[in-house]
Design an enzyme around this catalytic site. Structure first.
Site, short mmCIF file in Angstrom:
data_model
loop_
_atom_site.label_atom_id
_atom_site.label_comp_id
_atom_site.label_asym_id
_atom_site.label_seq_id
_atom_site.Cartn_x
_atom_site.Cartn_y
_atom_site.Cartn_z
CB CYS A 87 -0.97 -0.05 1.18
SG CYS A 87 -2.36 1.09 1.00
CG HIS A 195 -3.35 -3.60 3.40
ND1 HIS A 195 -2.33 -2.99 4.09
CD2 HIS A 195 -4.03 -2.61 2.78
CE1 HIS A 195 -2.40 -1.67 3.93
NE2 HIS A 195 -3.42 -1.42 3.13
CD GLU A 197 -0.51 -5.64 5.75
OE1 GLU A 197 -0.36 -6.19 4.64
OE2 GLU A 197 -0.72 -4.41 5.88
#
Lengths: 222, 78
Positions: A87, A195, A197
């Site tokens: 990002c 994302h 994660e």
């Protein structure tokens, strides 16, 4: 796996990335302040987090890309150390010149925050080896400036060289040719707007992002 | 001395902010606006004698992203 997560003023995803790396590798990454001028020896991964470094002043990622630590990151990237930018981290890597192109305001002008379907385009890199080429995965996005752009010659080149790692399987932000993630020419630097994660364990609802970190771990431990 | 840096998107680069402003002008009834591009103005307060090369360097290295933006430098004498 010895990893470092960069810490910039204003970023809000640095700890999320650290948790994901620890979950997969069982080792806490080093949190590295942006004013550092050198990196710990023997890093297997440098992670550039998401989330509005420097308040996105001037342009997204512009200030962070010129911070002292990024000179050391550029040197490490040139030596082949894997660098992952998520990002705002992707924006930082393009602003730093480690990846081609630039990320502009979303074509629809709205902040997009939802799960999106992605197609895995390149399953050969250290980041994508646990995916299958052509596979559809779902990873959330949360960004205002995810509209990837580059001139036609650059887009042709990165597509021809297999450097588009992920493509949006649905319209999201107006990105040129639906590009969601790009590799550098050596394949050791990846920037992506979604994302991974945020989807690494069942409690997140999905774990499609986990394989990115597992693939990295597998590569660096090989 | 002072310098003004005008940063604008390159021709052909989609400017969603400009498009939105264009829509709003239309909505206010201002006909005849062909296109709107939104850029930014950065004012630098500089030591006297700062070289044009230095100012250009500031633009290329930070103030503009030359992948998508053009810049124009206007030096203003005090």
């Amino acid at each position: 796996m010895k990893a470092a997560v960069l810490v910039f003023p204003g970023s809000n995803c640095d700890r999320d990335l650290a948790v994901a790396i620890r979950e997969v590798s069982s080792v806490d990454p080093v949190m590295l302040w942006h004013r550092e001028t050198s990196l710990p020896d023997g890093l297997d991964l440098i992670a550039v987090p998401g989330g509005f470094s420097y308040g996105d002043y001037l342009r997204s990622g512009a200030m962070a890309a010129r911070s002292p630590v990024m000179r050391a990151v550029a040197d490490a990237a040139a030596r082949g150390v894997p660098v992952l930018g998520v990002c705002n981290g992707f924006q930082v890597l393009t602003e730093a010149g480690l990846l081609p192109g630039a990320l502009m305001r979303n074509a629809g002008l709205s902040f997009v925050c939802r799960d999106v379907a992605l197609t895995v385009e390149n399953a050969q890199s250290a980041f994508t080896s646990r995916y299958a080429a052509g596979e559809t995965i779902h990873i959330p996005v949360a960004h205002h400036d995810g509209n990837y752009t580059a001139d036609a010659a650059t887009l042709d080149r990165i597509e021809g060289e297999g450097r588009v790692a992920f493509r949006y399987a649905e319209p999201v932000n107006g990105s040129a040719r639906g590009i969601a993630g790009v590799l550098n020419d050596a394949g050791n630097v990846l920037g992506l707007m979604p994302h991974p994660e945020r989807v690494i364990e069942p409690a997140h609802g999905r774990s499609d992002g986990r394989r990115l970190f597992e693939g990295l771990l597998e590569t660096v431990m090989a | 001395m002072k310098a003004r840096i005008y940063v604008t998107l390159k021709n052909g680069v989609l400017d969603p902010q400009g498009k939105a402003v264009h829509h709003a002008l239309d909505g206010l009834g201002f006909a005849g606006v062909a296109d709107v591009r939104v850029g930014k103005l950065i004012e630098l307060e500089l030591a006297d004698g700062t070289s044009p090369e230095d100012i250009d360097g500031m633009c290329r290295k930070l103030l503009a992203n030359t992948v998508i933006e053009n810049y124009r430098i206007e030096q203003v004498e005090p």
